[in-house]
Design an enzyme around this catalytic site. Structure first.
Site, PDB file in Angstrom:
ATOM      1  N   GLU A  99      14.297 -25.231   6.065  1.00 45.82           N
ATOM      2  CA  GLU A  99      13.221 -25.865   6.119  1.00 45.82           C
ATOM      3  C   GLU A  99      13.457 -27.277   5.302  1.00 45.82           C
ATOM      4  OE1 GLU A  99      13.615 -22.765   5.285  1.00 45.82           O
ATOM      5  OE2 GLU A  99      12.406 -21.766   6.418  1.00 45.82           O
TER       6      GLU A  99
ATOM      7  N   PRO B  50      29.043 -16.231   9.194  1.00 48.16           N
ATOM      8  CA  PRO B  50      27.976 -15.223   8.896  1.00 48.16           C
ATOM      9  C   PRO B  50      26.681 -15.826   8.270  1.00 48.16           C
ATOM     10  CG  PRO B  50      29.866 -14.866   7.440  1.00 48.16           C
ATOM     11  CD  PRO B  50      30.201 -15.982   8.468  1.00 48.16           C
ATOM     12  N   ARG B  51      25.465 -15.446   8.521  1.00 47.75           N
ATOM     13  CA  ARG B  51      24.308 -16.248   8.032  1.00 47.75           C
ATOM     14  C   ARG B  51      24.424 -16.046   6.469  1.00 47.75           C
ATOM     15  NH1 ARG B  51      20.162 -19.930   8.332  1.00 47.75           N
ATOM     16  NH2 ARG B  51      18.414 -19.118   7.457  1.00 47.75           N
TER      17      ARG B  51
ATOM     18  N   GLY C 298      26.579 -24.897   3.878  1.00 47.18           N
ATOM     19  CA  GLY C 298      26.608 -26.326   3.973  1.00 47.18           C
ATOM     20  C   GLY C 298      27.736 -26.929   5.000  1.00 47.18           C
TER      21      GLY C 298
ATOM     22  N   ASN D 285      17.708 -21.079  14.810  1.00 44.80           N
ATOM     23  CA  ASN D 285      17.676 -22.189  15.216  1.00 44.80           C
ATOM     24  C   ASN D 285      18.943 -22.606  16.216  1.00 44.80           C
ATOM     25  OD1 ASN D 285      16.551 -24.740  15.982  1.00 44.80           O
ATOM     26  ND2 ASN D 285      17.160 -25.671  13.853  1.00 44.80           N
ATOM     27  N   PRO D 286      18.595 -23.000  17.699  1.00 49.38           N
ATOM     28  CA  PRO D 286      19.770 -23.289  18.229  1.00 49.38           C
ATOM     29  C   PRO D 286      19.773 -24.876  18.316  1.00 49.38           C
ATOM     30  CG  PRO D 286      17.582 -22.894  19.400  1.00 49.38           C
ATOM     31  CD  PRO D 286      17.201 -22.587  18.284  1.00 49.38           C
ATOM     32  N   LEU D 287      18.971 -25.645  17.636  1.00 50.65           N
ATOM     33  CA  LEU D 287      19.070 -26.867  17.852  1.00 50.65           C
ATOM     34  C   LEU D 287      20.176 -27.727  17.574  1.00 50.65           C
ATOM     35  CD1 LEU D 287      15.180 -27.706  17.112  1.00 50.65           C
ATOM     36  CD2 LEU D 287      16.368 -27.495  19.572  1.00 50.65           C
ATOM     37  N   GLU D 288      20.725 -27.197  16.286  1.00 51.92           N
ATOM     38  CA  GLU D 288      21.844 -27.695  15.537  1.00 51.92           C
ATOM     39  C   GLU D 288      23.054 -27.827  16.584  1.00 51.92           C
ATOM     40  OE1 GLU D 288      22.451 -26.191  11.644  1.00 51.92           O
ATOM     41  OE2 GLU D 288      20.751 -27.665  10.940  1.00 51.92           O
TER      42      GLU D 288
END
Length: 436
Positions: free
Chosen positions: A68, A271-272, A313, A338-341
């Site tokens: 966000e 990993p997240r 990061g 999110n798949p946009l990156e």
């Protein structure tokens, strides 16, 4: 009757929070011990300010975590260009670091106060915001009600409601309406999100698209990227990013199944939650896989099977090392990531079918041909193998993903237009103060 019931529930929520306030320190201390709070700044969680309020108009902008915070980055830049002060609150240590790196001293960063009346009141008494902008799906009852009592306009931007959240609010429609009527405007990510907010009583609602599309792709340190690319050399690669527990195991199994057809294959797993890295190294080692761990600076050698991206990061770095990316929380768990990156950074996107939280983004990518959903680990292995073998198909998916992303741009302009009636008076106020 429903209005009285909503008031009663919210009053009970407020009273319970006030009772819990004296003992909530134990919970915050536990989070601090786990590394989820900054020990030096724990007071901010109780609404105690770390800085004096600057003179002139001030906007409070809240973004829960890293995603966000990055999404509202361009919006923050636009507001700063207007000469308006911003206090940005986030809820995680990593998002605080991102805010510091991105904006430095140009904004004031604070940890968001706990949604308890004493903390929220203390925060608002000090900062006295002229406008509150909330990102995505941060619906905190006490905060919303306290802002409403003070007649501070509240705008939800990049708003979204997951299937689960919407169903939960629908069961408490009387409560949703009592809260959402305090929002001066909702700017939703998709038509579906907009319909859901409207159904729960929000007015007015504008559909903007996803602000994340209007952000630059995540950066990478050029020297580190060059070093890793040299270590990898000619080897074929694919990545499993933003994975949740269980998906790393699937990725390792895919690696073992596919490497026979692709000598030298390197699998990149990000990993997240990097704190699980030690357990993953042990798990992969038990399977006979050689792991290079990014956080400890391990070198990628000819016999390295897996590069474990256990740092925060550096997603831009990892995605630039491959042309195929599986996006997690989609085979194990629900909602997706999110798949946009990955699409922005020119990868063919793969994901499981549980992508409800990013339904619109995935649908647009799939319609263009930039993404493919897989049913299970077997299907993922087949897709990875196919894309590694077929460069032409892989390149077409990458190009299609870039086109889809370009088609989705424009959310920032729509969001700024929706915010204009609230920001323009603050611009005038700021300029008049400068003349005095």
């Amino acid at each position: 009757m429903s209005e009285r019931w909503a008031r009663a529930v919210l009053s009970t929520y407020s009273f319970a929070g006030t009772l819990a306030y004296p003992v909530i320190g134990t919970y915050v201390a536990w989070r601090s011990h786990k590394g989820k709070e900054d020990p030096a700044r724990r007071r901010e969680r109780y609404g105690r300010a770390g800085f004096a309020r600057p003179e002139g108009p001030l906007i409070w902008l809240h973004a829960a975590s890293v995603g966000e915070t990055l999404a509202v980055g361009p919006l923050i830049e636009c507001i700063l260009d207007y000469g308006i002060n911003i206090v940005l609150t986030t809820g995680t240590v990593t998002s605080a670091k991102v805010a510091e790196e991105r904006f430095g001293q140009r904004i004031i960063h604070q940890y968001v106060p706990l949604d308890l009346k004493p903390a929220v009141s203390r925060f608002l008494d000090h900062w006295q915001p002229d406008l509150a902008i909330i990102a995505e799906s941060e619906i905190w009852p006490m905060t919303i009600m306290e802002l409403g009592k003070r007649r501070v306009p509240q705008v939800l931007v990049n708003g979204r409601l997951s299937d689960r959240s919407f169903q939960s609010w629908k069961k408490r429609a009387f409560l949703a309406e009592a809260l959402f009527e305090n929002l001066a405007h909702v700017v939703a990510q998709s038509e579906l999100d907009g319909e859901r907010f409207a159904a729960l009583g929000a007015r007015p609602v504008t559909v903007s698209g996803n602000l994340k599309v209007d952000t630059p792709p995540p950066p990478a340190d050029e020297r580190e990227l060059y070093m890793l690319q040299r270590q990898i050399g000619w080897r074929p690669t694919w990545a499993a990013v933003s994975t949740h527990e269980g998906e790393e195991t699937i990725a390792a199994e895919v690696h073992m199944r596919v490497r026979g057809r692709h000598p030298g294959l390197l699998t990149i797993i990000v990993p997240r939650h990097p704190e699980r890295a030690t357990a993953l190294v042990e798990e992969f080692g038990a399977q006979g896989l050689n792991v290079a761990r990014r956080s400890t600076g391990d070198r990628i050698t000819a016999d390295t099977d897996i590069l474990l991206g256990d740092t925060i990061g550096e997603m831009g770095l990892y995605l630039r090392l491959t042309e195929i990316a599986f996006v997690g929380r989609s085979l194990v768990g629900e909602g997706g990531q999110n798949p946009l990156e990955p699409a922005m950074l020119q990868t063919a996107v793969l994901a499981g079918r549980n992508v409800q939280n990013f339904r619109d983004s995935y649908q647009r990518l799939i319609d263009r041909g930039g993404a493919k959903l897989v049913r299970d680990g077997d299907m993922l292995a087949g897709a990875v193998n196919f894309l590694l073998l077929n460069e032409v198909v892989r390149r077409k998916m990458i190009a299609a993903g870039m086109v889809a992303v370009e088609d989705m741009r424009g959310a920032l302009a729509i969001t700024l237009k929706a915010l204009d009636p609230f920001i323009q008076p603050l611009i005038v106020k700021s300029r008049l103060k400068g003349v005095q």
